[in-house]
Design an enzyme around this catalytic site. Structure first.
Site, mmCIF file in Angstrom:
data_model
loop_
_atom_site.group_PDB
_atom_site.id
_atom_site.type_symbol
_atom_site.label_atom_id
_atom_site.label_comp_id
_atom_site.label_asym_id
_atom_site.label_seq_id
_atom_site.Cartn_x
_atom_site.Cartn_y
_atom_site.Cartn_z
ATOM 1 C CB THR A 28 -0.874 0.015 1.266
ATOM 2 O OG1 THR A 28 -1.716 -1.146 1.243
ATOM 3 C CG2 THR A 28 -1.774 1.258 1.343
ATOM 4 N N GLY A 29 0.398 2.303 -0.645
ATOM 5 C CA GLY A 29 1.097 3.590 -0.562
ATOM 6 C C GLY A 29 1.379 4.168 -1.935
ATOM 7 C CB THR A 31 6.485 3.600 -3.358
ATOM 8 O OG1 THR A 31 6.851 4.747 -2.586
ATOM 9 C CG2 THR A 31 7.661 3.166 -4.203
ATOM 10 N N GLY A 82 6.152 -0.717 -0.003
ATOM 11 C CA GLY A 82 7.017 0.411 0.340
ATOM 12 C C GLY A 82 7.373 0.392 1.812
ATOM 13 C CE LYS A 94 5.161 -2.257 5.049
ATOM 14 N NZ LYS A 94 4.804 -1.129 4.157
ATOM 15 N N GLY A 96 2.598 4.280 7.500
ATOM 16 C CA GLY A 96 2.245 5.670 7.216
ATOM 17 C C GLY A 96 0.896 5.777 6.512
ATOM 18 C CD GLU A 103 1.378 -1.745 4.593
ATOM 19 O OE1 GLU A 103 1.114 -0.904 3.726
ATOM 20 O OE2 GLU A 103 2.075 -1.481 5.592
HETATM 21 C C1 5RP Z 1 1.370 2.040 4.249
HETATM 22 C C2 5RP Z 1 2.839 1.827 4.261
HETATM 23 C C3 5RP Z 1 3.610 2.374 3.113
HETATM 24 O O1 5RP Z 1 4.356 1.351 2.541
HETATM 25 C C4 5RP Z 1 4.528 3.455 3.618
HETATM 26 O O2 5RP Z 1 3.760 4.411 4.332
HETATM 27 C C5 5RP Z 1 5.270 4.138 2.478
HETATM 28 O O3 5RP Z 1 4.357 4.836 1.699
HETATM 29 P P1 5RP Z 1 4.794 5.711 0.451
HETATM 30 O O4 5RP Z 1 5.224 4.782 -0.615
HETATM 31 O O5 5RP Z 1 3.540 6.495 0.101
HETATM 32 O O6 5RP Z 1 5.905 6.639 0.891
HETATM 33 O O7 5RP Z 1 3.415 1.234 5.144
HETATM 34 O O8 5RP Z 1 0.773 1.597 5.437
#
Ligand code: 5RP
Length: 223
Positions: A28-29, A31, A82, A94, A96, A103
Site C-alpha cells: 500500500t502507498g 510507491t 514500500g 511501516k 504511514g 501488510e
Molecule cells: C502504508 C505503508 C507504506 O508502505 C509506507 O507508508 C510508504 O508509503 P509511500 O510509498 O507512500 O511513501 O506502510 O501503510
C-alpha cells in the site's frame, strides 16, 4: 529526479520480481501505486494479486487485476511494498498509510519481501519517522502511557477531526521520540501489549531485498 519519479522507477523495477503464472502480494502507498500501474502491463501473465488494503484493492481491480483473499491462497513467492524507513538490515517502519496490519499479514504469507523506496527512506536507526501502531480503541490511552514510559510521545492519528479508523475498524497511534536500536526485540515487546493489534516495526517480517531509487538509478540492497 523528483521523489515521484524515483518512486516510478522502483515501481517499474519491481516487475522483475513478479513470477509469471503466480499471485503476487501487493502493499500500500504512493510507491506501491506506481508498482500497481506498472503491473497492469503484466496482468495477462499473472493469476492476480493479494492486496494489503482497500485502497490497493480498488486500484488493482480498476486496472483489471484479479484480487484474492489471503485465505483463498497458499504461500506467495513475493510481496512488494514500500516503507516509511528501512535500515541497513532490512528492518522497516511501516504504516504511514495505516495499512500495517494487513501488510504484515501478507508479508508473513510470502517467501520474499521486496521493499521499494526512494533513497530518503534509508536510515541508520529506525525511529525518526513517527512509529504507527494499530490499537483497539479501548486500549489507546494505556498504550500511549506505555510509550511515554519508554520516552515516546504518542498521538492518535486524526482524519477530518476524528480518530482515523483503519480497514480493520481500529485506531492508529503515532509515536515520536523513539530510537529503535534493537528492532526485533522492540517489535516482540510492543506486540505483546494488550490492545496492540500491530506495531509498525517490521523486523520479524523484514525486507529481503530493497530496490532503492537514487539519483543515479535503482540500487539493489539484499539483506
Ligand atoms: C502504508 C505503508 C507504506 O508502505 C509506507 O507508508 C510508504 O508509503 P509511500 O510509498 O507512500 O511513501 O506502510 O501503510
Amino acid at each position: 529526479m523528483t521523489q515521484d519519479e524515483l518512486k516510478a522507477l522502483v515501481g517499474q523495477a519491481a516487475l522483475h520480481y513478479v513470477v509469471p503464472g503466480e499471485i503476487v502480494g501487493v502493499g500500500t502507498g504512493s510507491t506501491v501505486n506506481k508498482f500497481i500501474d506498472a503491473l497492469a502491463s503484466m496482468k495477462d501473465q499473472i493469476q492476480g494479486a493479494v492486496s494489503s488494503s482497500e485502497a490497493s484493492t480498488q486500484r488493482l481491480k480498476a486496472l483489471g487485476i484479479a484480487v484474492f483473499d489471503c485465505n483463498e491462497v497458499g504461500e506467495l513467492s513475493v510481496y512488494i511494498d514500500g516503507a516509511d524507513e528501512i535500515d541497513g538490515h532490512g528492518h522497516m517502519v511501516k504504516g504511514g498509510g495505516a495499512a500495517l496490519t494487513r501488510e504484515k499479514i501478507v508479508a508473513a504469507q510470502s517467501r520474499q519481501f521486496v521493499c521499494i523506496a526512494d533513497e530518503s527512506k534509508l536510515v541508520n536507526t529506525l525511529g525518526a519517522f513517527p512509529l504507527p501502531v494499530e490499537v483497539i480503541p479501548m486500549a489507546t490511552a494505556r498504550v500511549m502511557r506505555q510509550f511515554a514510559a519508554m520516552g515516546g510521545v504518542a498521538q492518535i492519528r486524526q482524519k477530518e477531526g476524528q480518530p482515523l479508523v483503519t480497514d480493520n475498524g481500529q485506531h492508529i497511534v503515532d509515536v515520536t521520540g523513539l530510537h529503535i536500536t534493537d528492532p526485533l526485540a522492540f517489535e516482540t515487546q510492543v506486540s505483546q501489549w494488550p490492545g496492540v493489534v500491530t506495531v509498525g516495526v517490521f523486523a520479524h517480517q523484514k525486507a529481503h531485498v530493497c530496490l532503492l531509487g537514487t539519483a543515479s538509478g535503482v540500487k539493489t540492497l539484499t539483506f
